[in-house]
Design a protein around this motif. Structure first.
Motif, PDB file in Angstrom:
ATOM      1  N   SER A   1     -40.052 -28.289  -0.221  1.00  0.00           N
ATOM      2  CA  SER A   1     -39.235 -29.464  -0.581  1.00  0.00           C
ATOM      3  C   SER A   1     -38.621 -29.328  -1.976  1.00  0.00           C
ATOM      4  O   SER A   1     -37.849 -30.181  -2.392  1.00  0.00           O
TER       5      SER A   1
ATOM      6  N   TYR B   1     -28.080 -22.596   9.225  1.00  0.00           N
ATOM      7  CA  TYR B   1     -29.392 -23.048   8.752  1.00  0.00           C
ATOM      8  C   TYR B   1     -29.710 -24.428   9.303  1.00  0.00           C
ATOM      9  O   TYR B   1     -28.817 -25.168   9.723  1.00  0.00           O
TER      10      TYR B   1
ATOM     11  N   ARG C   1     -31.478 -27.949   8.327  1.00  0.00           N
ATOM     12  CA  ARG C   1     -31.993 -28.761   7.216  1.00  0.00           C
ATOM     13  C   ARG C   1     -32.272 -30.160   7.748  1.00  0.00           C
ATOM     14  O   ARG C   1     -31.349 -30.859   8.177  1.00  0.00           O
TER      15      ARG C   1
ATOM     16  N   GLU D   1     -34.496 -22.792   0.614  1.00  0.00           N
ATOM     17  CA  GLU D   1     -35.947 -22.768   0.404  1.00  0.00           C
ATOM     18  C   GLU D   1     -36.603 -23.676   1.450  1.00  0.00           C
ATOM     19  O   GLU D   1     -36.170 -24.804   1.649  1.00  0.00           O
ATOM     20  N   VAL D   2     -37.652 -23.161   2.078  1.00  0.00           N
ATOM     21  CA  VAL D   2     -38.332 -23.933   3.124  1.00  0.00           C
ATOM     22  C   VAL D   2     -39.052 -25.145   2.525  1.00  0.00           C
ATOM     23  O   VAL D   2     -39.087 -26.228   3.118  1.00  0.00           O
TER      24      VAL D   2
ATOM     25  N   THR E   1     -32.986 -27.271  -0.087  1.00  0.00           N
ATOM     26  CA  THR E   1     -34.435 -27.330   0.079  1.00  0.00           C
ATOM     27  C   THR E   1     -34.750 -27.807   1.499  1.00  0.00           C
ATOM     28  O   THR E   1     -33.872 -28.313   2.190  1.00  0.00           O
ATOM     29  N   GLU E   2     -36.006 -27.643   1.914  1.00  0.00           N
ATOM     30  CA  GLU E   2     -36.438 -27.972   3.282  1.00  0.00           C
ATOM     31  C   GLU E   2     -35.482 -27.365   4.298  1.00  0.00           C
ATOM     32  O   GLU E   2     -35.080 -28.019   5.263  1.00  0.00           O
ATOM     33  N   THR E   3     -35.116 -26.140   4.036  1.00  0.00           N
ATOM     34  CA  THR E   3     -34.105 -25.489   4.883  1.00  0.00           C
ATOM     35  C   THR E   3     -34.637 -24.198   5.477  1.00  0.00           C
ATOM     36  O   THR E   3     -35.219 -23.380   4.767  1.00  0.00           O
ATOM     37  N   ARG E   4     -34.452 -24.054   6.770  1.00  0.00           N
ATOM     38  CA  ARG E   4     -34.857 -22.827   7.459  1.00  0.00           C
ATOM     39  C   ARG E   4     -33.585 -22.097   7.883  1.00  0.00           C
ATOM     40  O   ARG E   4     -32.705 -22.704   8.511  1.00  0.00           O
ATOM     41  N   THR E   5     -33.470 -20.848   7.527  1.00  0.00           N
ATOM     42  CA  THR E   5     -32.291 -20.081   7.926  1.00  0.00           C
ATOM     43  C   THR E   5     -32.475 -19.646   9.373  1.00  0.00           C
ATOM     44  O   THR E   5     -33.501 -19.048   9.722  1.00  0.00           O
TER      45      THR E   5
END
Ligand code: FAD
Length: 457
Positions: free
Chosen positions: A206, A252, A254, A203-204, A234-238
């Motif tokens: 938080s 990803y 993070r 999930e982008v 969380t705070e993660t962009r694939t």
């Protein structure tokens, strides 16, 4: 006097999901000549691929999970197991029993003429379906939405599943990487984890469930991890997906650090885009890729064409599409036009415990600079939680400074049922004091609503 033009139908509804079906049947019952056009399965997303099949599988999963933990109640359940094809059969039976999936006959019985095919506007009063031309005095566009696939390097080539196709897998994958941390993602994460899948949720934002009061997302994140081993990123962009044999390697980012994980399947659960590609420009209907423009009465820029449901690009809930459909049926044919009231539309996530909310969230109030009071009653404050052996969950109530209830969030085994008490309170501007002085049955989850309300008084 100019002769009134004649049309094949009084109303043609394009799309037979929740947004189209109610309007078509209401208008036919009122004696109008109505046709409905469907490009895929009659009934639309909800009964064929959405809410109903997923809920049916979730029901089975939750029973299985509870049975596995039955020893705490003095029950022996060591041999409990599952057969995935049988679960799929149960899902199909549940869909069949609703009667709403693949239900072309239903419309015919209601006096609605059905057409299978893709409709396209040729002019403001004329559409084509499979090269056949049909005209109508009024139209309702309820064409729904499709999955928006994020632009991630290698995703298309590596392959992915959607919330629709993941339910059709012949067995649960050993591992699953979910892109998106909203309600649908959490439901599928829990479903698959119960059947033994190692799940990652990226999930982008938080926290998981970023659009709901933060306590709910935080609680579910903890429960999914502790009880099911689900890893929330969380705070993660694939960044990229690459196929390695039958496995997919997902990279990803993070917090600025790039990592990768190897999984069997990647699920894209990150949003949907309205289906607006039906020649709307030929009918002078204004739209953008984000949806069809309508006024408060659900009327498009072409006065005789209305639009409802997911194609508006705003809400993505069956009950909202149904509400709009009923109102469109009224507004199309009646002079006294009605505006739909969305203020008390409940939102429900069918995890265990379930999460339901209504009205304003605390973040909504902050954004609007509203002075509020909030109160929270953990479920442990009511005796029902002791006898159920469940500690996790709460009722949160938000009031304005006068004590009038303006929103609430419930996390509880029966949140989907309990939320309607708060919806009623928001709709009729009840105060926390009025809820607190209303008797609630002893040994019910509903007592937690009274306790939360009493804390505000
Ligand atoms: C996997 C999933 C799970 C969901 N779960 C829930 C839930 O638990 N609770 C909830 O409230 N909501 C849920 N939703 C949302 C809910 O399903 C939608 O809000 C609802 O279906 C919207 O109804 P609709 O009529 O606008 O669109 P749809 O149901 O999508 O119907 C649109 C129909 O139009 C047809 N169509 C499209 N273009 C054309 C054309 N040119 N010509 C003819 N026909 C056309 C499509 O084939 C489709 O059948 C879920 C959605 C999905 C995707």
């Amino acid at each position: 006097m100019a002769k009134k033009p004649s049309f094949d139908y009084d109303l043609i509804v394009i799309g037979s999901g929740a947004g189209g079906s109610a309007a078509a049947t209401i208008a036919a019952r009122e004696g109008k000549k109505v046709a409905i056009v469907e490009a895929n399965a009659f009934g639309g997303e909800s009964p064929n691929w959405g809410d109903i099949p997923r809920r049916a599988l979730l029901q089975a999963a939750h029973i299985y999970d509870e049975a596995k933990h039955a020893a705490a109640f003095g029950l022996r359940s060591a041999t409990i197991g599952y057969n995935y094809p049988s679960l799929q059969q149960w899902k199909a039976l549940a869909v069949k029993r609703t009667g709403a999936g693949n239900n072309r006959n239903y419309y015919e019985k209601q006096g609605v003429t059905t057409f299978a095919g893709t409709a396209r506007f040729l002019s403001p009063h004329e559409i084509t379906i499979n090269r056949r031309h049909l005209s109508a005095e009024h139209f309702l566009v309820a064409t729904g939405a499709h999955y928006s696939i994020p632009d991630i390097v290698g995703l298309e080539e590596a392959g992915y599943v959607t919330p629709r196709t993941v339910l059709e897998l012949t067995r649960p994958p050993k591992s699953l990487y979910i892109i998106g941390g909203g309600g649908m993602a959490l439901e599928i994460a829990q479903l698959m984890a119960i059947f033994g899948t190692q799940v990652y949720i990226a999930e982008v934002a938080s926290r998981l469930l970023p659009s709901i009061d933060n306590e709910a997302g935080e609680l579910m994140q903890r429960l999914l991890k502790e009880q099911k081993g689900v890893i929330a990123l969380t705070e993660t962009r694939t960044v990229a997906v690459e196929k390695e044999g039958i496995i997919r390697r997902v990279t990803y980012n993070r917090g600025g650090v790039e990592k990768s994980v190897r999984v069997d399947e990647v699920l894209v659960a990150a949003g949907r885009m309205p289906n607006v590609d039906l020649g709307l420009e030929n009918a002078a209907v204004a739209y953008t890729p984000k949806g069809i423009e309508v006024n408060d009465y659900l009327q498009t820029t072409a006065r005789h064409i209305y639009a409802t449901g997911d194609v508006l690009g705003k809400s993505t809930q069956t009950h909202t599409a149904l509400l709009q459909s009923r109102i469109a049926a009224h507004n199309i044919f009646k002079k006294n036009k009605v505006i739909p009231d969305y203020t008390v539309t409940p939102r429900l996530i069918s995890t265990a415990p379930a999460i339901a909310s209504v009205g304003l969230s605390e973040d909504d109030c902050l954004r609007r600079d509203l002075a509020i009071n909030t109160a929270m009653a953990p479920l442990t404050m009511v005796a029902r939680s002791t006898t159920a052996g469940t500690n996790d969950g709460f009722v949160k109530i938000i009031t304005d400074k006068k004590g009038v209830i303006i929103g609430g969030t419930i996390v509880s085994p029966t949140a989907g049922e309990m939320i309607h008490e708060l919806a009623l309170a928001v709709k009729y501007r009840l105060t926390a004091a009025q809820l607190a002085e209303t008797p609630h049955a002893f040994l019910s989850w509903g007592e937690a609503v009274r306790v939360a309300a009493a804390k505000i008084v």
